[in-house]
Design an enzyme around this catalytic site. Structure first.
Site, PDB file in Angstrom:
ATOM      1  N   LYS A   4      12.656  33.205  97.602  1.00 38.72           N
ATOM      2  CA  LYS A   4      13.905  32.989  98.323  1.00 38.72           C
ATOM      3  C   LYS A   4      14.084  31.497  98.638  1.00 38.72           C
ATOM      4  CE  LYS A   4      16.287  34.301 102.514  1.00 38.72           C
ATOM      5  NZ  LYS A   4      16.134  34.815 103.870  1.00 38.72           N
TER       6      LYS A   4
ATOM      7  N   ASP B   3      31.456  33.044  84.627  1.00 44.10           N
ATOM      8  CA  ASP B   3      31.455  31.983  83.611  1.00 44.10           C
ATOM      9  C   ASP B   3      30.126  31.230  83.588  1.00 44.10           C
ATOM     10  OD1 ASP B   3      34.046  32.402  82.609  1.00 44.10           O
ATOM     11  OD2 ASP B   3      34.904  31.440  84.380  1.00 44.10           O
TER      12      ASP B   3
ATOM     13  N   PHE C 205      41.523  40.648  78.261  1.00 47.27           N
ATOM     14  CA  PHE C 205      42.343  40.626  79.474  1.00 47.27           C
ATOM     15  C   PHE C 205      42.402  39.195  79.987  1.00 47.27           C
ATOM     16  CE2 PHE C 205      43.669  44.659  81.452  1.00 47.27           C
ATOM     17  CZ  PHE C 205      43.344  45.496  80.403  1.00 47.27           C
TER      18      PHE C 205
ATOM     19  N   LYS D   3      40.596  32.690  71.281  1.00 55.08           N
ATOM     20  CA  LYS D   3      39.486  33.644  71.144  1.00 55.08           C
ATOM     21  C   LYS D   3      39.660  34.557  69.922  1.00 55.08           C
ATOM     22  CE  LYS D   3      38.316  33.744  76.084  1.00 55.08           C
ATOM     23  NZ  LYS D   3      37.502  34.428  77.085  1.00 55.08           N
TER      24      LYS D   3
ATOM     25  N   LYS E 289      45.061  31.909  75.003  1.00 57.79           N
ATOM     26  CA  LYS E 289      43.779  32.636  74.995  1.00 57.79           C
ATOM     27  C   LYS E 289      43.695  33.575  73.791  1.00 57.79           C
ATOM     28  CE  LYS E 289      42.250  32.989  79.121  1.00 57.79           C
ATOM     29  NZ  LYS E 289      42.093  33.406  80.501  1.00 57.79           N
TER      30      LYS E 289
ATOM     31  N   ASN F 288      32.024  38.057  91.752  1.00 62.19           N
ATOM     32  CA  ASN F 288      33.459  37.968  92.043  1.00 62.19           C
ATOM     33  C   ASN F 288      33.949  39.321  92.562  1.00 62.19           C
ATOM     34  OD1 ASN F 288      34.390  39.637  89.700  1.00 62.19           O
ATOM     35  ND2 ASN F 288      33.317  37.995  88.602  1.00 62.19           N
TER      36      ASN F 288
ATOM     37  N   ASP G 224      30.489  33.809  75.874  1.00 56.88           N
ATOM     38  CA  ASP G 224      31.785  34.506  75.966  1.00 56.88           C
ATOM     39  C   ASP G 224      31.678  35.773  75.112  1.00 56.88           C
ATOM     40  OD1 ASP G 224      34.461  35.391  75.613  1.00 56.88           O
ATOM     41  OD2 ASP G 224      35.147  33.425  76.278  1.00 56.88           O
ATOM     42  N   ILE G 225      31.525  36.905  75.779  1.00 57.94           N
ATOM     43  CA  ILE G 225      31.278  38.181  75.083  1.00 57.94           C
ATOM     44  C   ILE G 225      32.461  38.530  74.187  1.00 57.94           C
ATOM     45  CG2 ILE G 225      30.767  40.638  75.436  1.00 57.94           C
ATOM     46  CD1 ILE G 225      29.719  39.767  78.277  1.00 57.94           C
TER      47      ILE G 225
HETATM   48  O1  C5P Z   1      38.447  32.931  79.433  1.00 54.62           O
HETATM   49  P1  C5P Z   1      38.651  34.011  80.420  1.00 54.62           P
HETATM   50  O2  C5P Z   1      37.428  34.291  81.275  1.00 54.62           O
HETATM   51  O3  C5P Z   1      39.889  33.868  81.254  1.00 54.62           O
HETATM   52  O4  C5P Z   1      38.895  35.299  79.520  1.00 54.62           O
HETATM   53  C1  C5P Z   1      39.070  36.566  80.052  1.00 54.62           C
HETATM   54  C2  C5P Z   1      38.715  37.597  79.009  1.00 54.62           C
HETATM   55  O5  C5P Z   1      37.492  37.265  78.376  1.00 54.62           O
HETATM   56  C3  C5P Z   1      38.486  38.969  79.611  1.00 54.62           C
HETATM   57  O6  C5P Z   1      38.841  39.909  78.640  1.00 54.62           O
HETATM   58  C4  C5P Z   1      36.993  38.964  79.864  1.00 54.62           C
HETATM   59  O7  C5P Z   1      36.471  40.280  79.920  1.00 54.62           O
HETATM   60  C5  C5P Z   1      36.467  38.205  78.684  1.00 54.62           C
HETATM   61  N1  C5P Z   1      35.253  37.413  78.925  1.00 54.62           N
HETATM   62  C6  C5P Z   1      34.065  37.766  78.306  1.00 54.62           C
HETATM   63  N2  C5P Z   1      32.947  37.005  78.478  1.00 54.62           N
HETATM   64  C7  C5P Z   1      32.980  35.912  79.261  1.00 54.62           C
HETATM   65  C8  C5P Z   1      34.158  35.525  79.887  1.00 54.62           C
HETATM   66  C9  C5P Z   1      35.289  36.302  79.719  1.00 54.62           C
HETATM   67  O8  C5P Z   1      34.022  38.811  77.611  1.00 54.62           O
HETATM   68  N3  C5P Z   1      31.880  35.201  79.415  1.00 54.62           N
END
Ligand code: C5P
Length: 404
Positions: free
Chosen positions: A288, A278, A325, A343, A339, A209, A306-307
């Site tokens: 390739k 995601d 964020f 989370k 959110k 991205n 989701d970290i």
């Molecule tokens: O759910 P969303 O992607 O909108 O959430 C955004 C927040 O979650 C940001 O703080 C981003 O750094 C964190 N995030 C993460 N790991 C992911 C997806 C999002 O830490 N796989």
């Protein structure tokens, strides 16, 4: 605004990097510092004093024995006025003058008469910088408590490559700001994620991205400037590591997850600014991918961990204060709060990415901060300035024991 009202004397000596100091003075003025400019004779061959007069809004000091200046602010008054004397660029000749205490022009005289913090930003040919005499002078100046910032390494105006480039104006500004900060976050451990992740499809392609990483880097820098111990887990970006920050480079979401989870257990504060992909392909192709005349390509994607949510789910005393964020294009308040709760975060910083010139890739941003029972809007500003405001809010809420 740490530089607001601080008195900075920028002294320009004769090097091609003198032109970069126009930008430095402008940025200092933006930060509302009081700025005076002094130029040596050689410096005036590169940039005219009128240019610096225009950006500083003050007459430029050029002569040791200037009858007009002596009436108001002579060299002693100028030296007394300054809190910081920043010589940028500093030539080998000026370093020799400073090291020996020779006082035969305005700059070398002001140098001796200045009792505040002296800083030099050397700029010269790489061979000159490495010459034993210059290194000897650098060591002498260091033992006199002069701060030597740089030089940077890279391509030089003369065509050589090596150490000798003056540090960029943004870097000089950051370092000045760092000098002005109190170290109130000494001993606080902070982990920040920043930038995009890359999810490989095959040996030459990836999904990613447009995240620039600027907000995360600005936050890492702001925490480090206040004395915190900062680990920055970074996806691939074109940014230099802020001074004093430990940077861990990663590529994919899985790598970022592993790096963060090993650091989070000992962190006091965790901030997720990274734009983590995601999805990743379930199995990266070893060779390739070929078109072979196919009308399209199906990719089988699986969800990345989701970290942020995983750190927020840590239990007990090992759980840091967790800040997320959210980049949204509408319903900032509602989506942000959802959110925050889903989370289990302590705080979320939401930005409206539908506004042109803000957020993704830009140097500026505006943030809506939400926590369990409150909110606050940080209006549009440079990401560096916004980062400091955000640090203040995080520290305040953490001390108040705000819970998700
Ligand atoms: O759910 P969303 O992607 O909108 O959430 C955004 C927040 O979650 C940001 O703080 C981003 O750094 C964190 N995030 C993460 N790991 C992911 C997806 C999002 O830490 N796989």
């Amino acid at each position: 605004m740490t530089l607001q009202g601080r008195r900075v004397l920028v002294a320009i000596s004769g090097g091609i990097a003198a032109y970069k100091c126009v930008e430095l003075v402008r940025r200092l003025k933006d930060r509302q510092a009081q700025v005076r400019v002094l130029m040596t004779k050689a410096a005036q061959s590169f940039v005219g004093p009128l240019t610096f007069q225009a950006v500083s809004g003050e007459p430029v000091h050029t002569e040791l024995l200037d009858p007009a200046a002596e009436l108001g602010m002579g060299h002693i008054e100028l030296a007394r006025w300054a809190e910081f004397l920043l010589v940028a660029p500093t030539t080998a000749n000026q370093m020799a003058h400073f090291a020996l205490g020779v006082a035969d022009d305005l700059l070398s005289t002001v140098w001796l008469a200045h009792a505040g913090q002296k800083i030099i930003a050397p700029a010269m040919n790489q061979q000159m910088w490495q010459a034993p005499a210059v290194q000897r002078n650098a060591a002498l100046l260091q033992s006199d408590h002069v701060q030597i910032w740089g030089p940077g390494h890279g391509e030089q105006a003369c065509g050589d490559v090596g150490p000798g480039r003056m540090l960029e104006p943004a870097e000089l500004l950051n370092r000045l700001e760092t000098l002005c900060f109190g170290k109130d976050l000494d001993g606080v451990r902070v982990v920040v994620t920043a930038g995009p992740t890359r999810e490989r499809l095959d040996p030459v392609r990836y999904l990613s991205n447009f995240s620039s990483g600027k907000m995360g880097y600005a936050l890492a820098q702001a925490f480090a400037q206040r004395g915190a111990d900062v680990h920055l887990v970074s996806g691939p970006v074109q940014l230099s590591t802020p001074m004093g920050v430990h940077r861990i480079d990663v590529e994919s979401a899985l790598e970022m997850h592993t790096a963060v989870m090993s650091l989070a257990l000992t962190a006091d504060i965790f901030i997720a600014t990274a734009a983590v992909a995601d999805f990743r392909v379930d199995k990266m192709a070893q060779q390739k991918l070929k078109k072979n005349g196919a009308p399209g390509l199906m990719l089988n994607l699986v969800t990345n961990p989701d970290i942020l949510a995983d750190v927020a789910a840590l239990e007990g005393t090992k759980r840091p204060f967790v800040v997320g964020f959210a980049a949204e294009t509408e319903h900032l308040h509602q989506y942000g709060r959802e959110k925050l709760e889903r989370k289990r975060l302590d705080m979320i910083a939401c930005n409206d990415v539908s506004v042109a010139g803000l957020g993704f890739g830009s140097d500026r941003n505006a943030l809506l901060l939400l926590w369990n029972d409150g909110s606050c809007y940080l209006p549009e500003a440079d990401k560096d300035q916004l980062a400091h405001q955000l640090v203040d809010h995080i520290i305040e809420k953490r001390q108040l024991g705000v819970q998700h």
